[in-house]
Design a protein around this motif. Structure first.
Motif, PDB file in Angstrom:
ATOM      1  N   LEU A 150      48.131  -8.724 -90.988  1.00  0.00           N
ATOM      2  CA  LEU A 150      46.954  -9.499 -90.608  1.00  0.00           C
ATOM      3  C   LEU A 150      46.190  -9.962 -91.840  1.00  0.00           C
ATOM      4  CD1 LEU A 150      45.579  -7.479 -87.543  1.00  0.00           C
ATOM      5  CD2 LEU A 150      46.911  -9.599 -87.511  1.00  0.00           C
ATOM      6  N   GLN A 151      46.093  -9.118 -92.850  1.00  0.00           N
ATOM      7  CA  GLN A 151      45.424  -9.495 -94.090  1.00  0.00           C
ATOM      8  C   GLN A 151      46.156 -10.634 -94.795  1.00  0.00           C
ATOM      9  OE1 GLN A 151      45.261  -5.723 -96.108  1.00  0.00           O
ATOM     10  NE2 GLN A 151      43.174  -5.304 -95.390  1.00  0.00           N
ATOM     11  N   ALA A 208      40.989 -19.349 -84.433  1.00  0.00           N
ATOM     12  CA  ALA A 208      41.965 -18.870 -83.439  1.00  0.00           C
ATOM     13  C   ALA A 208      43.220 -19.731 -83.474  1.00  0.00           C
ATOM     14  CB  ALA A 208      41.338 -18.873 -82.050  1.00  0.00           C
ATOM     15  N   SER A 209      43.055 -21.035 -83.620  1.00  0.00           N
ATOM     16  CA  SER A 209      44.203 -21.950 -83.638  1.00  0.00           C
ATOM     17  C   SER A 209      45.118 -21.681 -84.832  1.00  0.00           C
ATOM     18  CB  SER A 209      43.746 -23.405 -83.640  1.00  0.00           C
ATOM     19  OG  SER A 209      42.915 -23.651 -84.767  1.00  0.00           O
ATOM     20  N   PHE A 210      44.545 -21.326 -85.982  1.00  0.00           N
ATOM     21  CA  PHE A 210      45.336 -21.021 -87.175  1.00  0.00           C
ATOM     22  C   PHE A 210      46.164 -19.764 -86.955  1.00  0.00           C
ATOM     23  CE2 PHE A 210      45.949 -18.808 -91.213  1.00  0.00           C
ATOM     24  CZ  PHE A 210      46.538 -19.802 -91.983  1.00  0.00           C
ATOM     25  N   PHE A 211      45.538 -18.703 -86.449  1.00  0.00           N
ATOM     26  CA  PHE A 211      46.259 -17.460 -86.210  1.00  0.00           C
ATOM     27  C   PHE A 211      47.380 -17.676 -85.198  1.00  0.00           C
ATOM     28  CE2 PHE A 211      47.192 -13.450 -84.181  1.00  0.00           C
ATOM     29  CZ  PHE A 211      47.355 -12.622 -85.270  1.00  0.00           C
ATOM     30  N   TYR A 212      47.070 -18.344 -84.113  1.00  0.00           N
ATOM     31  CA  TYR A 212      48.064 -18.619 -83.074  1.00  0.00           C
ATOM     32  C   TYR A 212      49.259 -19.369 -83.665  1.00  0.00           C
ATOM     33  CZ  TYR A 212      50.129 -20.641 -78.859  1.00  0.00           C
ATOM     34  OH  TYR A 212      51.006 -21.015 -77.871  1.00  0.00           O
ATOM     35  N   LYS A 213      48.983 -20.402 -84.460  1.00  0.00           N
ATOM     36  CA  LYS A 213      50.068 -21.199 -85.052  1.00  0.00           C
ATOM     37  C   LYS A 213      50.939 -20.348 -85.971  1.00  0.00           C
ATOM     38  CE  LYS A 213      51.054 -25.510 -87.541  1.00  0.00           C
ATOM     39  NZ  LYS A 213      52.444 -25.218 -87.453  1.00  0.00           N
ATOM     40  N   LYS A 214      50.333 -19.438 -86.732  1.00  0.00           N
ATOM     41  CA  LYS A 214      51.109 -18.556 -87.611  1.00  0.00           C
ATOM     42  C   LYS A 214      52.069 -17.689 -86.798  1.00  0.00           C
ATOM     43  CE  LYS A 214      49.848 -19.023 -91.948  1.00  0.00           C
ATOM     44  NZ  LYS A 214      50.791 -19.335 -93.008  1.00  0.00           N
ATOM     45  N   ILE A 215      51.594 -17.135 -85.693  1.00  0.00           N
ATOM     46  CA  ILE A 215      52.439 -16.296 -84.848  1.00  0.00           C
ATOM     47  C   ILE A 215      53.569 -17.120 -84.250  1.00  0.00           C
ATOM     48  CG2 ILE A 215      52.497 -14.914 -82.719  1.00  0.00           C
ATOM     49  CD1 ILE A 215      51.155 -13.519 -85.144  1.00  0.00           C
ATOM     50  N   VAL A 246      42.396  -3.783 -82.855  1.00  0.00           N
ATOM     51  CA  VAL A 246      41.450  -4.891 -82.708  1.00  0.00           C
ATOM     52  C   VAL A 246      40.908  -5.198 -84.090  1.00  0.00           C
ATOM     53  CG1 VAL A 246      39.306  -5.665 -81.629  1.00  0.00           C
ATOM     54  CG2 VAL A 246      40.848  -4.137 -80.375  1.00  0.00           C
ATOM     55  N   LYS A 247      40.953  -6.482 -84.472  1.00  0.00           N
ATOM     56  CA  LYS A 247      40.485  -6.854 -85.814  1.00  0.00           C
ATOM     57  C   LYS A 247      39.833  -8.216 -85.776  1.00  0.00           C
ATOM     58  CE  LYS A 247      41.977  -7.269 -90.635  1.00  0.00           C
ATOM     59  NZ  LYS A 247      40.676  -7.518 -91.108  1.00  0.00           N
ATOM     60  N   LYS A 248      38.677  -8.293 -86.405  1.00  0.00           N
ATOM     61  CA  LYS A 248      38.024  -9.591 -86.594  1.00  0.00           C
ATOM     62  C   LYS A 248      38.663 -10.260 -87.790  1.00  0.00           C
ATOM     63  CE  LYS A 248      33.799  -8.547 -84.305  1.00  0.00           C
ATOM     64  NZ  LYS A 248      32.439  -8.126 -84.342  1.00  0.00           N
ATOM     65  N   MET A 249      38.967 -11.536 -87.618  1.00  0.00           N
ATOM     66  CA  MET A 249      39.664 -12.282 -88.662  1.00  0.00           C
ATOM     67  C   MET A 249      38.814 -13.473 -89.081  1.00  0.00           C
ATOM     68  SD  MET A 249      42.989 -10.993 -88.768  1.00  0.00           S
ATOM     69  CE  MET A 249      43.966 -12.352 -89.348  1.00  0.00           C
ATOM     70  N   GLN A 250      38.848 -13.778 -90.375  1.00  0.00           N
ATOM     71  CA  GLN A 250      38.125 -14.933 -90.886  1.00  0.00           C
ATOM     72  C   GLN A 250      39.054 -16.144 -90.942  1.00  0.00           C
ATOM     73  OE1 GLN A 250      36.341 -13.638 -94.582  1.00  0.00           O
ATOM     74  NE2 GLN A 250      34.768 -12.490 -93.501  1.00  0.00           N
ATOM     75  N   LYS A 296      49.179   0.663 -90.297  1.00  0.00           N
ATOM     76  CA  LYS A 296      48.846   0.226 -91.651  1.00  0.00           C
ATOM     77  C   LYS A 296      49.625  -1.040 -92.018  1.00  0.00           C
ATOM     78  CE  LYS A 296      48.403   2.019 -96.315  1.00  0.00           C
ATOM     79  NZ  LYS A 296      48.479   3.174 -97.182  1.00  0.00           N
ATOM     80  N   GLN A 297      50.907  -1.065 -91.684  1.00  0.00           N
ATOM     81  CA  GLN A 297      51.751  -2.227 -91.971  1.00  0.00           C
ATOM     82  C   GLN A 297      51.272  -3.442 -91.175  1.00  0.00           C
ATOM     83  OE1 GLN A 297      55.861  -1.637 -90.960  1.00  0.00           O
ATOM     84  NE2 GLN A 297      56.506  -3.561 -91.870  1.00  0.00           N
TER      85      GLN A 297
END
Length: 138
Positions: free
Chosen positions: A130-131, A11-18, A4-8, A124-125
């Motif tokens: 995510l980073q 949500a739409s940006f992360f979803y689109k990347k995936i 579980v990680k909080k991302m800056q 770790k990978q």
């Protein structure tokens, strides 16, 4: 395994990347160009090396919320799920979960030992990935 990680990032940006990554993998592997609306229940075979191949099936996909897929080999089956929770317009929380089911007792023991040894490096990978997604947001 669960991360579980909080991302800056929104949500739409992360979803689109995936989803962009999934669409690229399908096009690279099969030669087919799909749209996001064609992904649910889409299944394809990916060759990893001369002896290893897997069937990948996209099991769940919900805009800006969920992406889940199953990877099946002759030895085991993995189910991975990304769940995206928006926090606000520019932040979200990602939950990545992965379950593995081994085919056979010896394979289960082998996977358990391997999982213990490699689990740390895999987490770790994944966190590094995510980073990278987070740093690509401008």
């Amino acid at each position: 395994m669960e991360i579980v990680k909080k991302m800056q990032v929104p949500a739409s940006f992360f979803y689109k990347k995936i989803i962009d990554s999934v669409l690229y993998d399908i096009q690279d592997t099969t030669g087919r160009t799909l749209s996001e609306s064609q992904l649910k229940n889409f299944e394809y075979v990916k060759q990893f090396n001369e002896k290893t191949r897997a069937t990948i099936k996209i099991e769940d996909i919900k805009l800006n919320e969920t992406y889940a897929y199953r990877t099946s080999t002759t030895r085991n089956e993995f189910v991975a799920t990304y769940t995206i929770h928006p926090i606000d317009d520019t932040n979200c929380e990602i939950t990545y979960s992965e379950q593995m089911k081994s085919h056979g007792t010896i394979q289960a023991l082998n996977d358990m030992v391997t999982g213990l040894l490699l689990g740390f490096f895999k987490k770790k990978q994944f966190k590094r990935m995510l980073q990278m997604i987070e740093s690509s947001y401008s």
